[in-house]
Design an enzyme around this catalytic site. Structure first.
Site, PDB file in Angstrom:
ATOM      1  N   LYS A  30      14.409   4.981  -4.364  1.00  0.00           N
ATOM      2  CA  LYS A  30      13.117   4.571  -4.908  1.00  0.00           C
ATOM      3  C   LYS A  30      12.175   5.774  -5.019  1.00  0.00           C
ATOM      4  O   LYS A  30      11.530   5.973  -6.048  1.00  0.00           O
ATOM      5  CB  LYS A  30      12.488   3.515  -3.983  1.00  0.00           C
ATOM      6  N   ASN A  31      12.120   6.576  -3.962  1.00  0.00           N
ATOM      7  CA  ASN A  31      11.143   7.676  -3.932  1.00  0.00           C
ATOM      8  C   ASN A  31      11.514   8.836  -4.848  1.00  0.00           C
ATOM      9  O   ASN A  31      10.720   9.756  -5.032  1.00  0.00           O
ATOM     10  CB  ASN A  31      10.936   8.172  -2.501  1.00  0.00           C
ATOM     11  N   CYS A 125      -4.167   1.543   3.260  1.00  0.00           N
ATOM     12  CA  CYS A 125      -3.001   0.668   3.195  1.00  0.00           C
ATOM     13  C   CYS A 125      -2.562   0.410   4.615  1.00  0.00           C
ATOM     14  O   CYS A 125      -3.157   0.912   5.558  1.00  0.00           O
ATOM     15  CB  CYS A 125      -1.886   1.293   2.378  1.00  0.00           C
ATOM     16  N   ARG A 130      -4.205   7.313   4.358  1.00  0.00           N
ATOM     17  CA  ARG A 130      -3.444   7.950   3.279  1.00  0.00           C
ATOM     18  C   ARG A 130      -4.293   8.391   2.088  1.00  0.00           C
ATOM     19  O   ARG A 130      -4.197   7.828   0.997  1.00  0.00           O
ATOM     20  CB  ARG A 130      -2.331   7.010   2.802  1.00  0.00           C
ATOM     21  N   ASP A 315      10.022   7.326   7.493  1.00  0.00           N
ATOM     22  CA  ASP A 315      10.511   6.092   6.865  1.00  0.00           C
ATOM     23  C   ASP A 315      11.718   5.483   7.589  1.00  0.00           C
ATOM     24  O   ASP A 315      12.169   4.400   7.218  1.00  0.00           O
ATOM     25  CB  ASP A 315      10.862   6.345   5.388  1.00  0.00           C
ATOM     26  N   ARG A 407       9.945  -4.488  -2.253  1.00  0.00           N
ATOM     27  CA  ARG A 407       9.375  -3.285  -2.879  1.00  0.00           C
ATOM     28  C   ARG A 407      10.353  -2.128  -2.777  1.00  0.00           C
ATOM     29  O   ARG A 407      10.367  -1.254  -3.647  1.00  0.00           O
ATOM     30  CB  ARG A 407       8.066  -2.892  -2.178  1.00  0.00           C
TER      31      ARG A 407
HETATM   32  C1  UD1 Z   1       5.862   9.884   0.537  1.00  0.00           C
HETATM   33  C2  UD1 Z   1       6.851   8.753   0.429  1.00  0.00           C
HETATM   34  C3  UD1 Z   1       6.770   7.845   1.654  1.00  0.00           C
HETATM   35  C4  UD1 Z   1       6.922   8.664   2.930  1.00  0.00           C
HETATM   36  C5  UD1 Z   1       5.970   9.856   2.944  1.00  0.00           C
HETATM   37  C6  UD1 Z   1       6.204  10.793   4.106  1.00  0.00           C
HETATM   38  C7  UD1 Z   1       7.020   8.421  -1.972  1.00  0.00           C
HETATM   39  C8  UD1 Z   1       6.719   7.564  -3.142  1.00  0.00           C
HETATM   40  N1  UD1 Z   1       6.539   8.006  -0.790  1.00  0.00           N
HETATM   41  O1  UD1 Z   1       4.550   9.311   0.588  1.00  0.00           O
HETATM   42  O2  UD1 Z   1       7.802   6.869   1.568  1.00  0.00           O
HETATM   43  O3  UD1 Z   1       6.635   7.845   4.052  1.00  0.00           O
HETATM   44  O4  UD1 Z   1       6.119  10.626   1.729  1.00  0.00           O
HETATM   45  O5  UD1 Z   1       7.506  11.252   4.087  1.00  0.00           O
HETATM   46  O6  UD1 Z   1       7.684   9.433  -2.074  1.00  0.00           O
HETATM   47  N2  UD1 Z   1      -2.176  13.392   3.035  1.00  0.00           N
HETATM   48  C9  UD1 Z   1      -3.504  13.778   2.982  1.00  0.00           C
HETATM   49  N3  UD1 Z   1      -4.057  14.017   1.761  1.00  0.00           N
HETATM   50  C10 UD1 Z   1      -3.346  13.908   0.597  1.00  0.00           C
HETATM   51  C11 UD1 Z   1      -1.999  13.521   0.655  1.00  0.00           C
HETATM   52  C12 UD1 Z   1      -1.440  13.279   1.901  1.00  0.00           C
HETATM   53  O7  UD1 Z   1      -4.169  13.882   4.021  1.00  0.00           O
HETATM   54  O8  UD1 Z   1      -3.917  14.151  -0.477  1.00  0.00           O
HETATM   55  C13 UD1 Z   1      -1.566  13.123   4.352  1.00  0.00           C
HETATM   56  C14 UD1 Z   1      -1.117  11.667   4.500  1.00  0.00           C
HETATM   57  O9  UD1 Z   1      -2.168  10.833   4.907  1.00  0.00           O
HETATM   58  C15 UD1 Z   1      -0.022  11.795   5.533  1.00  0.00           C
HETATM   59  C16 UD1 Z   1       0.623  13.139   5.188  1.00  0.00           C
HETATM   60  O10 UD1 Z   1      -0.348  13.861   4.440  1.00  0.00           O
HETATM   61  O11 UD1 Z   1      -0.566  11.851   6.814  1.00  0.00           O
HETATM   62  C17 UD1 Z   1       1.899  13.076   4.406  1.00  0.00           C
HETATM   63  O12 UD1 Z   1       1.725  12.200   3.299  1.00  0.00           O
HETATM   64  P1  UD1 Z   1       2.521  12.367   1.929  1.00  0.00           P
HETATM   65  O13 UD1 Z   1       3.677  13.277   2.122  1.00  0.00           O
HETATM   66  O14 UD1 Z   1       1.543  12.696   0.859  1.00  0.00           O
HETATM   67  O15 UD1 Z   1       3.059  10.895   1.712  1.00  0.00           O
HETATM   68  P2  UD1 Z   1       3.267  10.214   0.313  1.00  0.00           P
HETATM   69  O16 UD1 Z   1       3.613  11.253  -0.687  1.00  0.00           O
HETATM   70  O17 UD1 Z   1       2.148   9.264   0.035  1.00  0.00           O
END
Ligand code: UD1
Length: 433
Positions: A30-31, A125, A130, A315, A407
Protein backbone atom coordinates in the site's frame (compact mmCIF):
# COMPACT_ATOMS: atom_id res chain seq x y z
CA UNK A 1 -28.13 2.99 4.75
CA UNK A 2 -25.40 4.15 2.38
CA UNK A 3 -22.38 1.93 1.75
CA UNK A 4 -20.03 4.12 3.82
CA UNK A 5 -22.29 4.08 6.88
CA UNK A 6 -22.54 0.30 6.65
CA UNK A 7 -18.76 0.07 6.45
CA UNK A 8 -18.45 1.88 9.80
CA UNK A 9 -20.73 -0.69 11.42
CA UNK A 10 -18.85 -3.69 10.14
CA UNK A 11 -17.27 -6.02 12.68
CA UNK A 12 -15.12 -9.09 12.32
CA UNK A 13 -16.03 -12.09 14.40
CA UNK A 14 -13.28 -14.63 14.98
CA UNK A 15 -13.53 -18.04 16.57
CA UNK A 16 -10.01 -18.52 17.92
CA UNK A 17 -7.80 -21.50 18.55
CA UNK A 18 -7.84 -23.13 15.12
CA UNK A 19 -4.69 -24.58 13.64
CA UNK A 20 -4.14 -22.87 10.29
CA UNK A 21 -2.77 -24.51 7.18
CA UNK A 22 -2.20 -23.33 3.62
CA UNK A 23 -0.70 -20.49 1.64
CA UNK A 24 -0.88 -16.76 2.45
CA UNK A 25 0.15 -14.53 -0.42
CA UNK A 26 1.63 -11.11 0.30
CA UNK A 27 0.00 -8.34 -1.76
CA UNK A 28 1.55 -5.25 -3.31
CA UNK A 29 2.63 -2.62 -0.78
CA UNK A 30 0.00 0.00 0.00
CA UNK A 31 2.69 2.49 1.02
CA UNK A 32 4.45 2.06 -2.33
CA UNK A 33 1.30 1.99 -4.48
CA UNK A 34 0.02 5.31 -3.04
CA UNK A 35 3.05 7.46 -4.00
CA UNK A 36 3.41 5.57 -7.29
CA UNK A 37 -0.19 6.49 -8.13
CA UNK A 38 0.33 10.13 -7.10
CA UNK A 39 3.35 10.27 -9.43
CA UNK A 40 1.09 9.67 -12.45
CA UNK A 41 0.08 13.34 -12.07
CA UNK A 42 3.54 14.30 -13.29
CA UNK A 43 3.01 13.25 -16.92
CA UNK A 44 0.44 13.65 -19.70
CA UNK A 45 1.25 10.17 -20.94
CA UNK A 46 -0.29 6.89 -19.80
CA UNK A 47 1.29 5.11 -16.84
CA UNK A 48 0.42 1.48 -16.09
CA UNK A 49 0.88 0.34 -12.50
CA UNK A 50 0.65 -3.36 -11.71
CA UNK A 51 0.30 -5.28 -8.43
CA UNK A 52 -1.92 -2.59 -6.89
CA UNK A 53 -3.68 -4.04 -3.82
CA UNK A 54 -7.46 -3.81 -3.53
CA UNK A 55 -7.79 -1.57 -0.45
CA UNK A 56 -9.88 1.32 0.82
CA UNK A 57 -6.83 3.64 0.85
CA UNK A 58 -6.21 2.79 -2.82
CA UNK A 59 -9.87 3.63 -3.57
CA UNK A 60 -9.39 6.97 -1.83
CA UNK A 61 -6.30 7.73 -3.92
CA UNK A 62 -8.17 6.73 -7.12
CA UNK A 63 -11.04 9.05 -6.19
CA UNK A 64 -8.60 11.86 -5.48
CA UNK A 65 -6.74 11.44 -8.78
CA UNK A 66 -10.07 11.21 -10.57
CA UNK A 67 -11.23 14.47 -8.99
CA UNK A 68 -8.06 16.16 -10.23
CA UNK A 69 -8.49 14.82 -13.78
CA UNK A 70 -6.70 11.48 -14.06
CA UNK A 71 -8.60 8.84 -15.99
CA UNK A 72 -8.11 5.41 -14.45
CA UNK A 73 -8.86 2.17 -16.25
CA UNK A 74 -8.65 -1.35 -14.96
CA UNK A 75 -6.49 -3.33 -17.38
CA UNK A 76 -6.43 -6.78 -15.82
CA UNK A 77 -5.96 -8.42 -12.43
CA UNK A 78 -4.01 -5.90 -10.36
CA UNK A 79 -2.98 -3.61 -13.23
CA UNK A 80 -4.48 -0.15 -13.81
CA UNK A 81 -3.71 2.58 -16.31
CA UNK A 82 -3.54 6.22 -15.28
CA UNK A 83 -3.77 9.06 -17.79
CA UNK A 84 -3.94 12.71 -16.90
CA UNK A 85 -6.61 14.14 -19.19
CA UNK A 86 -8.04 17.58 -18.84
CA UNK A 87 -7.35 19.03 -15.39
CA UNK A 88 -10.72 19.21 -13.62
CA UNK A 89 -9.75 20.53 -10.20
CA UNK A 90 -6.64 21.68 -8.40
CA UNK A 91 -8.14 20.88 -5.04
CA UNK A 92 -7.77 17.79 -2.83
CA UNK A 93 -10.96 18.14 -0.79
CA UNK A 94 -11.41 17.55 2.95
CA UNK A 95 -13.81 14.63 2.33
CA UNK A 96 -11.01 12.61 0.76
CA UNK A 97 -7.96 13.86 2.67
CA UNK A 98 -9.68 13.25 6.01
CA UNK A 99 -10.03 9.57 5.07
CA UNK A 100 -6.34 9.13 4.40
CA UNK A 101 -3.38 11.29 5.42
CA UNK A 102 -1.30 9.99 2.52
CA UNK A 103 -3.48 12.21 0.28
CA UNK A 104 -0.82 14.84 1.01
CA UNK A 105 1.24 12.96 -1.62
CA UNK A 106 -0.60 14.80 -4.41
CA UNK A 107 0.71 18.18 -3.19
CA UNK A 108 4.26 17.90 -4.61
CA UNK A 109 3.25 16.50 -8.03
CA UNK A 110 0.38 19.00 -8.50
CA UNK A 111 2.53 21.96 -7.61
CA UNK A 112 5.31 20.80 -9.92
CA UNK A 113 2.99 20.03 -12.86
CA UNK A 114 0.28 22.71 -12.58
CA UNK A 115 2.00 25.43 -10.51
CA UNK A 116 -0.88 25.42 -8.02
CA UNK A 117 -2.48 23.04 -5.50
CA UNK A 118 -4.97 23.17 -2.70
CA UNK A 119 -4.87 20.28 -0.29
CA UNK A 120 -6.95 20.00 2.84
CA UNK A 121 -4.82 19.89 5.99
CA UNK A 122 -4.69 16.27 7.10
CA UNK A 123 -5.14 17.32 10.74
CA UNK A 124 -4.77 15.02 13.72
CA UNK A 125 -5.34 11.31 13.57
CA UNK A 126 -5.56 8.39 15.91
CA UNK A 127 -1.80 7.94 16.19
CA UNK A 128 -0.71 11.44 17.14
CA UNK A 129 -0.62 14.88 15.62
CA UNK A 130 1.39 13.93 12.52
CA UNK A 131 2.04 17.38 11.06
CA UNK A 132 3.11 18.11 7.46
CA UNK A 133 5.30 21.11 8.31
CA UNK A 134 8.44 19.49 6.85
CA UNK A 135 6.72 18.95 3.46
CA UNK A 136 5.65 22.60 3.40
CA UNK A 137 9.00 24.02 4.54
CA UNK A 138 10.80 22.08 1.79
CA UNK A 139 8.34 23.20 -0.91
CA UNK A 140 8.76 26.82 0.26
CA UNK A 141 12.52 26.44 -0.09
CA UNK A 142 11.85 25.32 -3.67
CA UNK A 143 10.08 28.64 -4.29
CA UNK A 144 6.46 27.80 -3.52
CA UNK A 145 4.26 30.35 -1.83
CA UNK A 146 2.18 28.64 0.78
CA UNK A 147 -0.69 29.88 2.92
CA UNK A 148 -3.13 28.03 5.14
CA UNK A 149 -6.69 29.23 4.69
CA UNK A 150 -9.95 27.70 5.84
CA UNK A 151 -8.24 24.40 6.67
CA UNK A 152 -6.59 24.18 3.27
CA UNK A 153 -2.93 24.34 2.26
CA UNK A 154 -2.83 26.72 -0.73
CA UNK A 155 0.43 26.41 -2.58
CA UNK A 156 1.46 28.22 -5.73
CA UNK A 157 4.54 28.36 -7.91
CA UNK A 158 3.36 30.15 -11.06
CA UNK A 159 6.86 30.26 -12.54
CA UNK A 160 7.60 26.69 -11.56
CA UNK A 161 9.57 25.19 -8.68
CA UNK A 162 13.32 25.68 -8.34
CA UNK A 163 15.85 23.09 -7.22
CA UNK A 164 16.99 23.55 -3.62
CA UNK A 165 19.12 22.00 -0.89
CA UNK A 166 16.62 20.45 1.51
CA UNK A 167 17.59 19.35 5.02
CA UNK A 168 14.84 17.35 6.70
CA UNK A 169 15.10 17.95 10.48
CA UNK A 170 13.39 14.61 10.97
CA UNK A 171 13.25 11.63 8.64
CA UNK A 172 9.89 11.64 6.90
CA UNK A 173 8.74 8.98 4.44
CA UNK A 174 5.94 10.79 2.60
CA UNK A 175 7.88 14.06 2.99
CA UNK A 176 10.84 12.56 1.09
CA UNK A 177 8.46 11.17 -1.54
CA UNK A 178 6.60 14.45 -1.98
CA UNK A 179 9.78 16.46 -2.46
CA UNK A 180 11.36 13.84 -4.72
CA UNK A 181 8.28 13.99 -7.00
CA UNK A 182 8.15 17.81 -6.94
CA UNK A 183 11.87 18.02 -7.77
CA UNK A 184 11.59 15.87 -10.92
CA UNK A 185 10.04 18.81 -12.80
CA UNK A 186 11.75 21.67 -10.93
CA UNK A 187 14.34 23.86 -12.58
CA UNK A 188 17.84 22.72 -11.59
CA UNK A 189 19.12 20.40 -8.93
CA UNK A 190 17.45 19.40 -5.67
CA UNK A 191 19.35 17.64 -2.92
CA UNK A 192 17.39 15.96 -0.15
CA UNK A 193 19.49 15.43 2.99
CA UNK A 194 18.36 13.12 5.79
CA UNK A 195 16.06 11.43 3.27
CA UNK A 196 14.04 8.37 4.27
CA UNK A 197 15.56 5.02 3.28
CA UNK A 198 12.32 3.01 3.18
CA UNK A 199 11.97 0.51 0.28
CA UNK A 200 8.80 2.34 -0.77
CA UNK A 201 10.85 5.53 -1.35
CA UNK A 202 13.28 3.50 -3.45
CA UNK A 203 10.39 1.95 -5.43
CA UNK A 204 9.07 5.43 -6.21
CA UNK A 205 12.53 6.57 -7.39
CA UNK A 206 12.76 3.51 -9.65
CA UNK A 207 9.38 4.29 -11.20
CA UNK A 208 10.16 8.00 -11.61
CA UNK A 209 13.43 7.11 -13.34
CA UNK A 210 11.51 4.91 -15.79
CA UNK A 211 9.35 7.99 -16.44
CA UNK A 212 12.48 9.93 -17.41
CA UNK A 213 13.38 11.54 -14.08
CA UNK A 214 17.00 12.13 -13.23
CA UNK A 215 17.40 10.78 -9.70
CA UNK A 216 20.31 9.26 -7.85
CA UNK A 217 21.03 8.25 -4.29
CA UNK A 218 17.67 6.69 -3.36
CA UNK A 219 18.13 4.24 -0.51
CA UNK A 220 20.73 6.58 1.04
CA UNK A 221 20.18 9.66 3.20
CA UNK A 222 21.14 11.98 0.30
CA UNK A 223 18.99 11.95 -2.81
CA UNK A 224 19.89 14.15 -5.78
CA UNK A 225 17.33 15.07 -8.42
CA UNK A 226 18.15 17.06 -11.53
CA UNK A 227 14.91 18.52 -12.84
CA UNK A 228 13.74 17.70 -16.39
CA UNK A 229 11.23 19.47 -18.67
CA UNK A 230 8.69 16.64 -18.79
CA UNK A 231 8.13 13.03 -17.83
CA UNK A 232 6.76 10.17 -19.92
CA UNK A 233 4.55 7.12 -19.47
CA UNK A 234 5.82 3.78 -18.22
CA UNK A 235 4.91 0.37 -16.78
CA UNK A 236 5.70 -0.36 -13.16
CA UNK A 237 4.90 -3.18 -10.76
CA UNK A 238 4.55 -2.36 -7.06
CA UNK A 239 6.89 -4.10 -4.57
CA UNK A 240 5.47 -6.59 -2.02
CA UNK A 241 4.12 -5.29 1.28
CA UNK A 242 6.76 -5.87 3.97
CA UNK A 243 4.32 -4.92 6.73
CA UNK A 244 1.67 -7.40 5.60
CA UNK A 245 4.45 -10.01 5.31
CA UNK A 246 5.68 -9.30 8.85
CA UNK A 247 2.10 -9.50 10.10
CA UNK A 248 1.73 -12.93 8.46
CA UNK A 249 4.99 -14.11 10.07
CA UNK A 250 3.71 -13.21 13.56
CA UNK A 251 0.31 -14.73 12.83
CA UNK A 252 1.94 -17.90 11.59
CA UNK A 253 4.20 -18.22 14.66
CA UNK A 254 1.29 -17.81 17.07
CA UNK A 255 -1.30 -19.97 15.37
CA UNK A 256 0.90 -23.03 14.89
CA UNK A 257 -0.17 -25.15 11.96
CA UNK A 258 1.62 -24.99 8.68
CA UNK A 259 1.48 -21.74 6.70
CA UNK A 260 3.50 -20.98 3.59
CA UNK A 261 4.01 -17.26 3.01
CA UNK A 262 4.31 -16.42 -0.68
CA UNK A 263 6.17 -13.29 -1.87
CA UNK A 264 7.78 -12.78 1.55
CA UNK A 265 10.25 -9.92 0.89
CA UNK A 266 13.10 -11.11 3.16
CA UNK A 267 15.41 -8.45 1.74
CA UNK A 268 13.16 -5.71 3.18
CA UNK A 269 12.75 -7.51 6.49
CA UNK A 270 16.32 -8.27 7.48
CA UNK A 271 16.14 -6.50 10.84
CA UNK A 272 12.64 -7.84 11.56
CA UNK A 273 13.83 -11.37 10.76
CA UNK A 274 16.69 -10.89 13.21
CA UNK A 275 14.27 -9.80 15.95
CA UNK A 276 12.14 -12.86 15.17
CA UNK A 277 15.27 -15.07 15.48
CA UNK A 278 16.01 -13.55 18.89
CA UNK A 279 12.47 -14.43 19.97
CA UNK A 280 12.91 -17.99 18.70
CA UNK A 281 11.06 -17.73 15.40
CA UNK A 282 12.81 -18.76 12.23
CA UNK A 283 11.93 -17.71 8.70
CA UNK A 284 12.85 -20.67 6.51
CA UNK A 285 13.07 -20.24 2.76
CA UNK A 286 11.45 -23.14 0.89
CA UNK A 287 11.55 -21.76 -2.65
CA UNK A 288 12.59 -18.61 -4.50
CA UNK A 289 9.74 -16.53 -3.08
CA UNK A 290 8.18 -18.71 -0.38
CA UNK A 291 8.97 -19.12 3.30
CA UNK A 292 7.58 -21.06 6.24
CA UNK A 293 7.78 -19.93 9.83
CA UNK A 294 9.25 -22.37 12.37
CA UNK A 295 9.22 -21.61 16.08
CA UNK A 296 10.88 -22.88 19.21
CA UNK A 297 8.52 -24.27 21.85
CA UNK A 298 9.47 -21.48 24.22
CA UNK A 299 9.52 -17.90 22.92
CA UNK A 300 12.06 -15.53 24.45
CA UNK A 301 11.31 -11.94 25.54
CA UNK A 302 13.06 -9.10 23.70
CA UNK A 303 13.25 -5.32 23.88
CA UNK A 304 12.28 -3.50 20.69
CA UNK A 305 12.58 0.17 19.72
CA UNK A 306 10.75 1.42 16.65
CA UNK A 307 13.03 3.36 14.31
CA UNK A 308 13.20 4.42 10.70
CA UNK A 309 14.16 1.82 8.07
CA UNK A 310 16.29 -0.33 8.08
CA UNK A 311 15.48 -0.74 11.81
CA UNK A 312 12.23 -1.88 13.39
CA UNK A 313 9.11 -0.42 11.69
CA UNK A 314 6.47 1.30 13.80
CA UNK A 315 3.90 -0.34 11.51
CA UNK A 316 4.76 -3.77 13.01
CA UNK A 317 4.82 -2.59 16.62
CA UNK A 318 1.26 -3.64 17.58
CA UNK A 319 1.59 -7.07 15.95
CA UNK A 320 4.88 -7.79 17.78
CA UNK A 321 3.34 -6.64 21.05
CA UNK A 322 0.70 -9.33 20.63
CA UNK A 323 3.43 -11.88 19.92
CA UNK A 324 5.52 -10.90 22.96
CA UNK A 325 2.58 -11.50 25.31
CA UNK A 326 3.41 -15.19 24.81
CA UNK A 327 7.17 -15.01 25.50
CA UNK A 328 8.49 -16.52 28.72
CA UNK A 329 9.57 -13.24 30.32
CA UNK A 330 9.03 -9.49 30.33
CA UNK A 331 9.56 -7.59 27.06
CA UNK A 332 9.60 -3.87 26.37
CA UNK A 333 8.60 -2.00 23.24
CA UNK A 334 9.54 1.66 22.88
CA UNK A 335 7.67 3.67 20.25
CA UNK A 336 9.97 6.40 18.92
CA UNK A 337 8.20 7.42 15.70
CA UNK A 338 4.67 8.34 16.75
CA UNK A 339 3.23 9.63 20.00
CA UNK A 340 0.00 7.98 21.08
CA UNK A 341 0.53 4.74 19.15
CA UNK A 342 -0.37 2.44 22.05
CA UNK A 343 -4.13 2.56 21.66
CA UNK A 344 -4.16 -1.19 21.10
CA UNK A 345 -2.79 -1.79 24.62
CA UNK A 346 -6.11 -1.51 26.50
CA UNK A 347 -7.72 -3.63 23.78
CA UNK A 348 -5.08 -6.38 24.13
CA UNK A 349 -5.52 -6.18 27.91
CA UNK A 350 -9.26 -6.82 27.43
CA UNK A 351 -8.27 -10.13 25.82
CA UNK A 352 -6.10 -11.06 28.80
CA UNK A 353 -2.75 -9.40 28.03
CA UNK A 354 -0.78 -7.83 30.89
CA UNK A 355 0.74 -4.67 29.42
CA UNK A 356 1.59 -1.41 31.18
CA UNK A 357 2.58 1.83 29.52
CA UNK A 358 5.36 4.04 30.94
CA UNK A 359 5.83 7.09 28.74
CA UNK A 360 6.75 5.85 25.30
CA UNK A 361 7.52 2.32 26.49
CA UNK A 362 5.11 -0.58 26.82
CA UNK A 363 6.05 -3.27 29.34
CA UNK A 364 4.71 -6.62 28.27
CA UNK A 365 4.42 -9.31 30.92
CA UNK A 366 3.88 -12.89 29.84
CA UNK A 367 0.44 -14.51 29.91
CA UNK A 368 -0.59 -18.10 29.21
CA UNK A 369 -3.60 -17.38 27.02
CA UNK A 370 -6.02 -14.81 25.61
CA UNK A 371 -9.78 -15.22 25.94
CA UNK A 372 -12.17 -13.87 23.34
CA UNK A 373 -13.82 -10.48 23.99
CA UNK A 374 -15.21 -7.39 22.25
CA UNK A 375 -12.35 -5.16 21.11
CA UNK A 376 -11.91 -2.14 18.90
CA UNK A 377 -9.60 -1.73 15.91
CA UNK A 378 -8.09 1.62 16.86
CA UNK A 379 -5.89 2.22 13.82
CA UNK A 380 -4.78 0.37 10.74
CA UNK A 381 -1.92 -1.70 12.17
CA UNK A 382 -3.54 -2.08 15.58
CA UNK A 383 -6.45 -3.76 13.84
CA UNK A 384 -4.06 -6.39 12.43
CA UNK A 385 -2.85 -7.02 15.98
CA UNK A 386 -6.48 -7.58 17.03
CA UNK A 387 -6.97 -10.12 14.25
CA UNK A 388 -3.86 -12.06 15.35
CA UNK A 389 -5.02 -11.86 18.97
CA UNK A 390 -8.50 -13.05 18.01
CA UNK A 391 -7.08 -16.05 16.15
CA UNK A 392 -5.06 -17.02 19.24
CA UNK A 393 -7.75 -16.34 21.85
CA UNK A 394 -10.01 -18.99 23.26
CA UNK A 395 -13.62 -18.48 22.19
CA UNK A 396 -15.11 -15.65 20.18
CA UNK A 397 -13.58 -12.23 19.60
CA UNK A 398 -15.56 -9.42 17.99
CA UNK A 399 -13.43 -6.69 16.44
CA UNK A 400 -15.30 -3.43 16.00
CA UNK A 401 -14.44 -0.59 13.57
CA UNK A 402 -12.65 -2.88 11.13
CA UNK A 403 -12.80 -0.36 8.29
CA UNK A 404 -9.25 0.48 9.45
CA UNK A 405 -8.25 -3.05 8.51
CA UNK A 406 -9.74 -2.73 5.03
CA UNK A 407 -7.70 0.45 4.51
CA UNK A 408 -4.48 -1.53 4.54
CA UNK A 409 -4.91 -5.33 4.47
CA UNK A 410 -6.15 -6.75 1.19
CA UNK A 411 -9.06 -9.22 1.56
CA UNK A 412 -7.74 -10.26 4.95
CA UNK A 413 -10.77 -12.34 5.92
CA UNK A 414 -10.79 -14.19 2.59
CA UNK A 415 -7.06 -14.88 2.89
CA UNK A 416 -7.44 -16.15 6.46
CA UNK A 417 -10.51 -18.25 5.67
CA UNK A 418 -8.53 -19.96 2.92
CA UNK A 419 -6.10 -21.29 5.56
CA UNK A 420 -8.84 -22.50 7.89
CA UNK A 421 -9.57 -19.51 10.12
CA UNK A 422 -13.12 -19.21 11.43
CA UNK A 423 -13.81 -15.60 10.66
CA UNK A 424 -16.87 -13.71 9.46
CA UNK A 425 -18.10 -10.16 8.89
CA UNK A 426 -21.26 -8.77 10.40
CA UNK A 427 -23.00 -5.43 10.32
CA UNK A 428 -23.68 -4.49 13.94
CA UNK A 429 -26.80 -2.35 14.07
CA UNK A 430 -26.07 -0.67 17.41
CA UNK A 431 -22.61 0.47 16.45
CA UNK A 432 -22.30 4.25 16.97
CA UNK A 433 -18.82 4.81 15.57
C1 UD1 B 1 4.68 6.78 6.53
C2 UD1 B 1 3.83 5.56 6.30
C3 UD1 B 1 3.28 5.02 7.62
C4 UD1 B 1 4.42 4.79 8.61
C5 UD1 B 1 5.32 6.02 8.73
C6 UD1 B 1 6.55 5.78 9.56
C7 UD1 B 1 2.93 5.95 4.08
C8 UD1 B 1 1.75 6.28 3.24
N1 UD1 B 1 2.74 5.94 5.41
O1 UD1 B 1 3.85 7.79 7.12
O2 UD1 B 1 2.59 3.80 7.37
O3 UD1 B 1 3.88 4.50 9.89
O4 UD1 B 1 5.75 6.45 7.42
O5 UD1 B 1 7.29 4.74 9.03
O6 UD1 B 1 4.01 5.68 3.58
N2 UD1 B 1 6.72 14.51 10.91
C9 UD1 B 1 6.75 15.86 11.24
N3 UD1 B 1 6.52 16.77 10.25
C10 UD1 B 1 6.28 16.40 8.95
C11 UD1 B 1 6.25 15.03 8.62
C12 UD1 B 1 6.49 14.11 9.63
O7 UD1 B 1 6.96 16.22 12.40
O8 UD1 B 1 6.09 17.28 8.11
C13 UD1 B 1 6.96 13.52 11.97
C14 UD1 B 1 5.74 12.62 12.22
O9 UD1 B 1 4.82 13.21 13.09
C15 UD1 B 1 6.39 11.38 12.79
C16 UD1 B 1 7.71 11.30 12.01
O10 UD1 B 1 7.96 12.61 11.52
O11 UD1 B 1 6.65 11.55 14.14
C17 UD1 B 1 7.75 10.33 10.87
O12 UD1 B 1 6.60 10.52 10.06
P1 UD1 B 1 6.58 10.21 8.50
O13 UD1 B 1 7.76 9.38 8.13
O14 UD1 B 1 6.38 11.49 7.78
O15 UD1 B 1 5.27 9.33 8.38
P2 UD1 B 1 4.32 9.31 7.13
O16 UD1 B 1 5.11 9.58 5.91
O17 UD1 B 1 3.09 10.11 7.41
Amino acid sequence: MVKEELKLKEALIIEGGNKLKGVLEVSGAKNAALPNMAATLLTDEEVVIDNIPDLLDIETMKNLLNTIGVQINHIKDKAYSFKLNEVKSLKAPYELVSKMRASILVLGPMLAKFGYAEVSLPGGCSIGTRPVDLHLKALEKMGAEITIEHGYIKASAPKGLKGAHIFFDKITVTGTENIMMAATLAEGKTIIENAALEPEVVDLAVMLRKMGANIKGEGTHRIEIEGVKSLKGTYHSVIPDRIEAGTFAVLSALTGGNIVIKNYPSHYLEYVNEVLENIGIHIVKISENEVVVKRDDILKPVNIETREYPLFPTDLQAQFMTLLCFANGVSEITENIFENRFMHVPELNRLGADIDIKGKTAIIKPVKKFSGAHVKATDLRASAAMVIAGLVAEGETTIHSIYHLDRGYEHIDTKLKSIGAKIRREILENEDD
